[in-house]
Every structure is written in C-alpha cells, then in structure tokens.
Write an enzyme that holds these catalytic residues in place. Sequence first.
Site, PDB file in Angstrom:
ATOM      1  N   SER A 142      40.540 -18.165 -65.581  1.00 35.69           N
ATOM      2  CA  SER A 142      40.068 -17.199 -64.671  1.00 35.69           C
ATOM      3  C   SER A 142      38.459 -17.166 -64.391  1.00 35.69           C
ATOM      4  O   SER A 142      37.775 -17.465 -65.237  1.00 35.69           O
ATOM      5  CB  SER A 142      40.360 -15.766 -65.090  1.00 35.69           C
ATOM      6  OG  SER A 142      40.077 -14.825 -64.328  1.00 35.69           O
ATOM      7  N   TYR A 155      39.697  -9.624 -71.819  1.00 34.83           N
ATOM      8  CA  TYR A 155      40.361 -10.477 -70.899  1.00 34.83           C
ATOM      9  C   TYR A 155      39.458 -11.570 -70.898  1.00 34.83           C
ATOM     10  O   TYR A 155      39.954 -12.776 -70.878  1.00 34.83           O
ATOM     11  CB  TYR A 155      40.514  -9.928 -69.776  1.00 34.83           C
ATOM     12  CG  TYR A 155      41.454 -10.660 -68.598  1.00 34.83           C
ATOM     13  CD1 TYR A 155      42.673 -11.043 -68.696  1.00 34.83           C
ATOM     14  CD2 TYR A 155      40.632 -11.199 -67.458  1.00 34.83           C
ATOM     15  CE1 TYR A 155      43.321 -11.802 -67.843  1.00 34.83           C
ATOM     16  CE2 TYR A 155      41.170 -11.907 -66.569  1.00 34.83           C
ATOM     17  CZ  TYR A 155      42.408 -12.506 -66.714  1.00 34.83           C
ATOM     18  OH  TYR A 155      43.191 -13.216 -65.933  1.00 34.83           O
TER      19      TYR A 155
END
Length: 246
Positions: A142, A155
């Site tokens: 990501s 995250y």
Amino acid sequence: MLSLHGKVVAITGASGGIGEATARLLAQRGAAVVLAARRRDRIDAIAQAIQEEGGRAATCVVDVTQAEDLQRLVSFTTDQYGRLDVLVNNAGIAPISPLADLDTESWSAMIDVNLRGTLNGIAAALPIFRKQGAGHLVSIVSVAGLTVSPSMAVYAATKNAVRTIHEGLRTESTDGAVRTTAISPGYVRTHLADSMTDPHVREQTRKNMDAVGIPPAAVARAVAFAIEQPGDVEIGEINVRPTVQA
C-alpha cells in the site's frame, strides 16, 4: 507484451476487488489461476465465469491467518497443475482508527492477516519455488506505508513490514530462484473500507475511493506486468495510484 501461457498463479483474497481482477486478467492472458479466499460461493462463481470464457481456474478455501491453509493451497495448486509459478499475497484488511482509540483487537487482526498471512504464504511457497528452481512472490502492499496518515499507523506498519520482508527475501535470492514484487496501490475502488471500524474514517475513505479511486483492473495490470517479465528481470516494486491522488 510477453505471454503468460503456462504460468500457474495462486491468488489469495480472490473473492473480490484486486484479487478477482487479477485472477480474471491473468486467466485472459493464458495463465492457470487458483482463487483462494474464505467465501467458497464467491470464488466458485468467479472461477466458473473464467472457465466459461475459455480460461483455466480452480478454487481453494483459505484463511490466510492459518498456516495450514496456505500449505493446503500450495499442495492443491501443484496437484492440480503440476507446479506453482507465482503466489500473489493479496488478502488484506484495514480496520483502521486513531491509536488513541486503543482498538487492540483490530491491531491484532491486521497483524494476523496483512503480515502473518504473507509470512504463511512465503513459508508454504518458498520450498516449492526452491525445488523448482524458479518462483515469484507478489504481495499487494500500500502507498499508505510510504506516507503515514492519521489513523493508519498500524495498517501502514503491517504493509511496511511486508515491504521489508520482500527486500530481505530478495537479498537472499540472488541465485535467481525466487523473484519478489511489492505492489503498492493508492485509492482503488474496492470494498476495503468495509473492514474499517471507525465510522468517520470509513465514510471518508469511501468518499475518496468514489471520487478518485482507480479500478482494481489497474492494479491487476501491474501484477501482470511484473510476472510476465523474463526470468532474468525482477520488478522489485510498483506504486499504482490515481493521477490526482496527493
């Protein structure tokens, strides 16, 4: 464009979003794909659609937090198609919220799925890659790990950990037996926001996805680009984001 004919690819998190788009595209380009996810009905429906279009596809129910499930996926794939050329670690969740919320249960879930799930995949696939003398590990990471935003600390940490593991595996694999690629998407129109526990963060993320998000097929094309390279070429990392994303 190089051909993917003859390639065998297993994909986790293949019941929707990037995983589904990747399975469909790779099958269209000639690869045999094994769709892995927890939802049997969904992956079976996608595989059937691929088969009806003339592609090769099989399914395996997998929970990536369970090491034995990844072992079973690799065994199923090699039994079905004789080998495993690529494992796409795509399964991921994002129950993000500010650290001050102390949502430790969500922290653990992200570590289990995003990080431990990838490690389980590596542990299952690496012996097969070594035995074959060739294999390719692709993980969906990501851009959240490149610039850490509020509410995304844990995250981003799990995604950065996967990026670090990829680099470590790359340095240990200069004999050419294993290639690694980390693909970092920006906003993509998927259901990832559904896993977000903070209502404000979830709503804002959905708005951003709707406003600027790119389709999952854009990330699938990046996966295809990486794995269609000849064996002496390794695409280590690709960032795929909307042109208008800051």
